[in-house]
Design an enzyme around this catalytic site. Structure first.
Site, mmCIF file in Angstrom:
data_model
loop_
_atom_site.group_PDB
_atom_site.id
_atom_site.type_symbol
_atom_site.label_atom_id
_atom_site.label_comp_id
_atom_site.label_asym_id
_atom_site.label_seq_id
_atom_site.Cartn_x
_atom_site.Cartn_y
_atom_site.Cartn_z
ATOM 1 N N HIS A 1 -7.757 -5.723 0.309
ATOM 2 C CA HIS A 1 -6.614 -4.836 0.086
ATOM 3 C C HIS A 1 -5.313 -5.624 0.082
ATOM 4 C CE1 HIS A 1 -4.232 -1.313 0.002
ATOM 5 N NE2 HIS A 1 -3.925 -1.273 1.290
ATOM 6 N N ASP B 1 -9.482 -4.522 -5.035
ATOM 7 C CA ASP B 1 -8.872 -3.765 -3.934
ATOM 8 C C ASP B 1 -9.659 -2.485 -3.673
ATOM 9 O OD1 ASP B 1 -7.086 -2.118 -2.308
ATOM 10 O OD2 ASP B 1 -5.490 -3.484 -2.910
ATOM 11 N N SER C 1 0.816 -1.201 0.000
ATOM 12 C CA SER C 1 0.000 0.000 0.000
ATOM 13 C C SER C 1 0.858 1.263 0.000
ATOM 14 C CB SER C 1 -0.969 -0.059 1.176
ATOM 15 O OG SER C 1 -2.040 0.823 0.983
#
Length: 555
Positions: free
Chosen positions: A525, A497, A250
């Site tokens: 995610h 996601d 991320s």
């Protein structure tokens, strides 16, 4: 699990919505260097600079962490890389899990769990090394660091008063009943439409910015992603590695991208999972991320029965969507009731932004979060939002400040449990990294586009971005990756996601010279570390043997 700090509901921002952490958090791209609209220009090896040699030459002394099975140390980095000799530094906690097969050890694998604001050391001591495949754990020391200003970094960011200030404030109000909680601030709408609502939103954002400036001051200008990437290179040298092997989830993809742009020829292998596209401006990021959350909430409604079973809050996808919309509408009129021991009790309940945050945060790992979300939504619809408000609560331990120098003594045993500063770090890095307009009209003009693309998920996020309007500005600008000479980088994208939409992974892989894309067809995610054997096998083969991933690889 990492997630953002619970803040006052009327000021809980959709930066937290879009960046709460399950496996990792998100948002913010790499800040750029001077003289270019994006990545910093190539320069001489910083390790050769006399004023940086003390940092690059430091030795790490490892001792046992507070958690058995891990080793800890500390790394000292300059607060300002333009003036590294001015005596101002950050001291960063570092932890490692030793390679399972030391006789076949390749080196260190540094990772970032996300954020910005997720403390790496805490994540490792909580078992994040188990997210890596067996092949990677056997051949690498898994290494994590708390980035500058984050967690147990010294100094650390904060946007709230310390105990002394709280006591002083309490003394100033000695004539009042200290047992009475502050009055609720009113209900913040998910889409401010009237002049009164917009004025309140702007004033709330201004107050939040001022709180951070009051309590963190000059630190706010020194916590950008580009400086954190420079810290990674100091860590690489201190670990004794000629090249960096790195995995970022991320926000960690932004950190990795910044490192690759600054030090392209020092990358051995780099995995960027849950990618953030640095070419997007602030409003494009809002639309991309908030549309991702909207799609994921639709996925929740469509697939609740197969993932969460009998816990689903209604008996059809349309009924689940209607229930969620009903809660948003109800919370915009009046905060949803909670029990007296809820974190939201002193604010009169959960307002609409808090409800939207809770729903959105639960999209990160459907396999873990959809069932408790389902029970909480049903309870909230029946009149008690306590469970909904408790979905992301945690109680971080306090941190004792310490200072360090550049000797090998920087590394005794210490408690590196981070304090309550994830929310502060998240906002500080986002606002510094990504340029934001100063005028209010730009935000109000973005509301219709955000509503069309993502409904209330978009408008709430636009409103949240107001906090960055008065923030200290970094030098970064939206740009395509410039990393000539970098080794092939592996980008991993999840088709469903919520926080880092798949389209951004496709774009980032295309921007890297020789970039590779591994597609995971699934919800939630990020992909690596969530149990899919196909993803694990291909990522580990790349990390360990530098085995390339084919162009159309899909799991």
């Amino acid at each position: 699990m990492n997630h953002p700090v619970r803040r006052r509901p009327a000021l809980v921002t959709a930066l937290a919505l879009a960046c709460s952490v399950a496996l990792a958090s998100c948002t913010a791209g790499p800040a750029g260097g001077p003289g270019r609209a994006g990545a910093a220009p190539a320069s001489a090896d910083p390790a050769s600079r006399p004023d940086l040699k003390p940092f690059y030459g430091q030795r790490l002394r490892w001792t046992d962490c507070a958690t058995e099975g891990y080793a800890c140390t500390r790394l000292t980095v300059p607060r300002d890389y333009d003036e590294p000799g001015n005596g101002e530094t950050f001291v960063l906690p570092v932890a490692r899990a030793a390679a399972g097969k030391p006789d076949r050890r390749i080196g260190s694998l540094v990772y970032n769990p996300g954020g910005p604001g997720a403390p790496g050391v805490q994540s490792l001591e909580e078992g994040m090394d188990e997210a890596f495949g067996r092949a990677a754990r056997d051949r690498f020391d898994i290494v994590a660091v708390d980035p500058r200003g984050v967690g147990a970094s010294v100094p650390a960011l904060t946007c709230t008063a310390d105990e002394d200030e709280d006591e002083a404030g309490a003394g100033a109000g000695a004539g009042e009943d200290a047992s009475e909680p502050p009055a609720p601030e009113g209900v913040a709408p998910l889409h401010p439409r009237t002049e009164k609502e917009r004025t309140a939103a702007a004033e709330g954002a201004r107050a939040a910015t001022e709180d951070c400036e009051r309590h963190s001051g000059d630190l706010l200008r020194h916590v950008g992603t580009q400086d954190a990437a420079r810290d990674l290179d100091v860590l690489r040298a201190a670990l004794g590695e000629r090249e960096l092997t790195y995995l970022g989830w991320s926000y960690g993809t932004s950190l990795g991208t910044a490192y690759a742009e600054l030090f392209p020829r020092r990358v051995r292998a780099m995995v960027l999972d849950g990618a953030i596209d640095p070419s997007l401006d602030w409003s494009q990021r809002v639309i991309s991320q908030s549309a991702g959350f909207r799609r994921s909430v639709d996925d929740y409604a469509d697939h609740c029965a197969e993932v969460a079973g009998d816990s689903c809050p209604a008996d059809s996808p349309d009924a689940i969507r209607a229930l969620i919309e009903r809660l948003y509408a109800r919370a915009e009129r009046e905060p949803l009731p909670v029990s007296e021991d809820s974190a939201y009790a002193e604010y009169g309940g959960m307002d609409a932004t808090a409800v939207l945050d809770a729903v959105s945060m639960a999209m990160y790992t459907p396999e873990d979060q959809w069932e408790p979300l389902s029970w909480a939504l049903a309870a909230a619809d029946a009149g008690d939002a306590t469970e909904l408000g408790a979905l992301d609560e945690e109680e971080p331990a306090p941190v004792e400040e310490d200072t360090g120098d550049l000797t090998e003594e920087d590394g005794g045993e210490e408690d590196t449990t981070p304090g309550d500063n994830e929310g502060a770090a998240l906002t500080a890095v986002n606002c510094l990294d990504v340029p934001h307009p100063h005028g209010l009209d730009a935000y109000w003009d973005a509301l219709p586009r955000a509503e069309e693309a993502a409904g209330v998920y978009g408008t709430a996020t636009v409103t949240a971005e107001l906090t960055c309007r008065g923030w200290p500005s970094g030098e970064g600008k939206p740009h395509r990756v410039e990393a000539d000479g970098v080794a092939p980088v592996l980008v991993v994208g999840t088709t469903g996601d919520p926080s880092t939409p798949y389209e951004e992974a496709v774009s980032l892989a295309e921007q890297f010279p020789g970039g590779m894309l591994l597609t995971y067809e699934g919800m939630g995610h990020t992909a690596y570390g969530r149990g899919d054997a196909c993803v694990t096998e291909q990522v580990d083969a790349y990390l360990v043997d530098l085995e390339p991933v084919r162009h159309d690889a899909t799991c």
